[in-house]
Design an enzyme around this catalytic site. Structure first.
Site, mmCIF file in Angstrom:
data_model
loop_
_atom_site.group_PDB
_atom_site.id
_atom_site.type_symbol
_atom_site.label_atom_id
_atom_site.label_comp_id
_atom_site.label_asym_id
_atom_site.label_seq_id
_atom_site.Cartn_x
_atom_site.Cartn_y
_atom_site.Cartn_z
ATOM 1 N N SER A 1 0.573 -1.170 -0.363
ATOM 2 C CA SER A 1 -0.074 0.055 0.193
ATOM 3 C C SER A 1 0.528 1.770 -0.307
ATOM 4 C CB SER A 1 -0.982 -0.457 1.273
ATOM 5 O OG SER A 1 -0.054 -0.133 2.583
ATOM 6 N N HIS B 1 -5.517 -4.351 -0.088
ATOM 7 C CA HIS B 1 -5.732 -3.554 -1.375
ATOM 8 C C HIS B 1 -6.124 -4.166 -2.193
ATOM 9 C CE1 HIS B 1 -4.755 0.045 1.705
ATOM 10 N NE2 HIS B 1 -3.701 -1.142 2.007
ATOM 11 N N LYS C 1 -12.115 -2.202 3.656
ATOM 12 C CA LYS C 1 -11.497 -1.300 2.744
ATOM 13 C C LYS C 1 -12.519 -1.346 0.968
ATOM 14 C CE LYS C 1 -6.660 -1.329 4.114
ATOM 15 N NZ LYS C 1 -5.930 -2.250 4.524
HETATM 16 C C1 LIG Z 1 -5.459 -2.707 6.743
HETATM 17 C C2 LIG Z 1 -4.732 -3.446 6.008
HETATM 18 C C3 LIG Z 1 -5.296 -5.156 7.151
HETATM 19 C C4 LIG Z 1 -5.468 -4.060 8.247
HETATM 20 O O1 LIG Z 1 -7.222 -4.596 7.629
HETATM 21 P P1 LIG Z 1 -7.700 -4.341 8.705
HETATM 22 O O2 LIG Z 1 -9.392 -4.988 8.586
HETATM 23 O O3 LIG Z 1 -8.953 -2.290 9.282
HETATM 24 O O4 LIG Z 1 -7.252 -4.976 10.508
HETATM 25 C C5 LIG Z 1 -4.266 -6.103 6.900
HETATM 26 N N1 LIG Z 1 -3.153 -6.157 6.175
HETATM 27 C C6 LIG Z 1 -3.109 -5.193 5.104
HETATM 28 C C7 LIG Z 1 -2.310 -5.725 3.655
HETATM 29 C C8 LIG Z 1 -3.884 -4.396 5.219
HETATM 30 O O5 LIG Z 1 -3.672 -2.985 4.002
#
Ligand SMILES: *Cc1c(COP(=O)(O)O)cnc(C)c1O
Length: 400
Positions: A186, A214, A245
């Site tokens: 990301s 992502h 997300k």
């Molecule tokens: C945002 C993210 C997470 C965490 O996700 P949540 O559901 O908010 O705990 C885990 N791994 C990656 C690669 C992320 O970008």
């Protein structure tokens, strides 16, 4: 309350963070999430820093699906899944995610952080090897720490180094080896080379795991994720991801794979066994999101059109970006003070973005990170590009 030295030491550490410019203040929004948000002071800003890739976070259809599930299933379960915390909507969502990802079964968590935290320890022990990309997400790093398997690390997206680590783990006589990578990184918007990773895994008899936080919902021709983008659907052993997300944006996570893997996690994964069930309204809304994006690629297509447009125009204006195709667009400003001033000036001009400096990114690689959304209109993107141009000229980053 008798150890005053403890509190003074915390105060000191916080002050140091502020002095070093590493203190993270929180931006308070007075509106729902979206392409435009209202700040606490009443100003409207164009939001270029949410993980709201498909624009579903503040979306009314998503909200209605959540409300319908709230009405039918109530507010919460007050239980873990295996006692009395599983409703039909949770099973339906697990089935829908498996269909969407092309796997056999799926287990839900309260967050992807928990999915990654609870995936390694039940499946691997000191006889095994975890071979992890150096830039993997913090939750993967923590999950690996909770497990007794030997750890091998390869340089980010470096297939020659990955092969070296596979050879080292093989020579160490490890029983099972698993290659673990973010599907998309990301900070840079880098897409993992899953076709090559799968090839190496086959060559050395290793398993593969990807974190699709992502990617799920918009990478690949029908939005299945990085495995679709790289042409390896059905060849990844374990997929983790978030519902927080692109897939709606509330919260929640999942792990998906072969049924014996998922069954083992249901029996042994600690964040699943010892934490409350995902709220039914989130499960219901996520289910509706999956149905919607399985029927039509409209949102995914709009996101990629917006991304291509922004990437082309920002370069035309004269900014340097990390090349690629992902809706994460790092606009490089290199020096930390420049990036800081730039983000602040963009905020004055009505654009919300985040600046990243050392130690989050390497020294000399400071940047602002733009994240496109299907919810952005062309007009909003043009306004943002104009602000980039103005701030860029003012700060001498681009030429007149
Ligand atoms: C945002 C993210 C997470 C965490 O996700 P949540 O559901 O908010 O705990 C885990 N791994 C990656 C690669 C992320 O970008």
């Amino acid at each position: 309350m008798s150890d005053q030295a403890f509190y003074s030491s915390l105060q000191q550490k916080l002050a140091t963070l502020k002095d070093e410019g590493l203190f993270k203040p929180e931006r308070v929004l007075a509106s729902r999430q979206g392409a435009e948000v209202v700040a606490q002071d009443g100003r409207t800003l164009i939001n270029m820093c949410a993980n709201n890739y498909l624009g579903l976070s503040g979306d009314v259809e998503t909200q209605k699906a959540a409300a319908a599930a709230l009405e039918k299933y109530g507010y919460g379960l007050s239980s873990v899944r295996f006692i009395c915390g599983t409703q039909t909507v949770h099973k339906e969502l697990e089935r829908a995610l498996s269909n969407f990802l092309g796997t056999e079964d799926t287990i839900l968590y309260a967050a992807a952080f928990d999915a990654n935290g609870g995936v390694f320890e039940p499946l691997f022990d000191e006889n095994d090897a975890i071979i992890s990309d150096a830039l993997n997400h913090a939750s993967i790093i923590d999950g690996v720490r909770l497990c007794k398997a030997a750890r091998y690390r390869y340089a980010n997206n470096d297939m020659a180094d990955l092969e070296k680590q596979l050879i080292a783990a093989t020579e160490a006589g490890k029983r099972h080896k698993i290659i673990v990578t973010d599907g998309v990184f990301s900070m840079d918007g880098t897409i993992a080379q899953l076709d090559k990773i799968v090839e190496l895994a086959e060559k050395y008899g290793a398993l593969t795991m990807i974190d699709e936080s992502h990617a799920s919902g918009f990478m690949g021709a029908t939005g299945r994720g990085t495995h679709e983008h790289c042409g390896v659907i059905g060849k990844i052993d374990i997929i983790t991801g978030t519902l927080g997300k692109a897939l709606g944006g509330a919260m929640g996570g999942f792990t998906s794979g072969k049924k014996e893997v998922i069954e083992t996690l249901r029996q042994k994964s600690r964040p699943y066994l010892f934490s409350n069930t995902l709220a039914p309204m989130i499960a219901g809304a996520s289910l509706a999101v999956l149905e919607r994006i399985s029927k039509s690629t409209e949102l995914r297509d709009r996101l990629h059109e917006n991304t291509a447009y922004f990437r082309k125009e920002i370069e035309r204006i004269g900014f340097t970006i990390k090349p690629g195709t992902h809706p994460v667009v790092p606009v490089m400003l290199f020096e930390a003070p420049v990036a800081q001033k730039f983000a602040a000036r963009m905020f004055d001009l009505g654009v919300l973005l985040s600046g990243f400096f050392y130690p989050v990114v390497p020294m000399g690689q400071s940047r602002v990170r733009v994240q496109l959304s299907a919810a952005h209109t062309r007009e909003q993107l043009d306004t943002v590009l104009k602000a980039f141009e103005q701030a860029g000229k003012e700060l001498g980053i681009i030429k007149n």
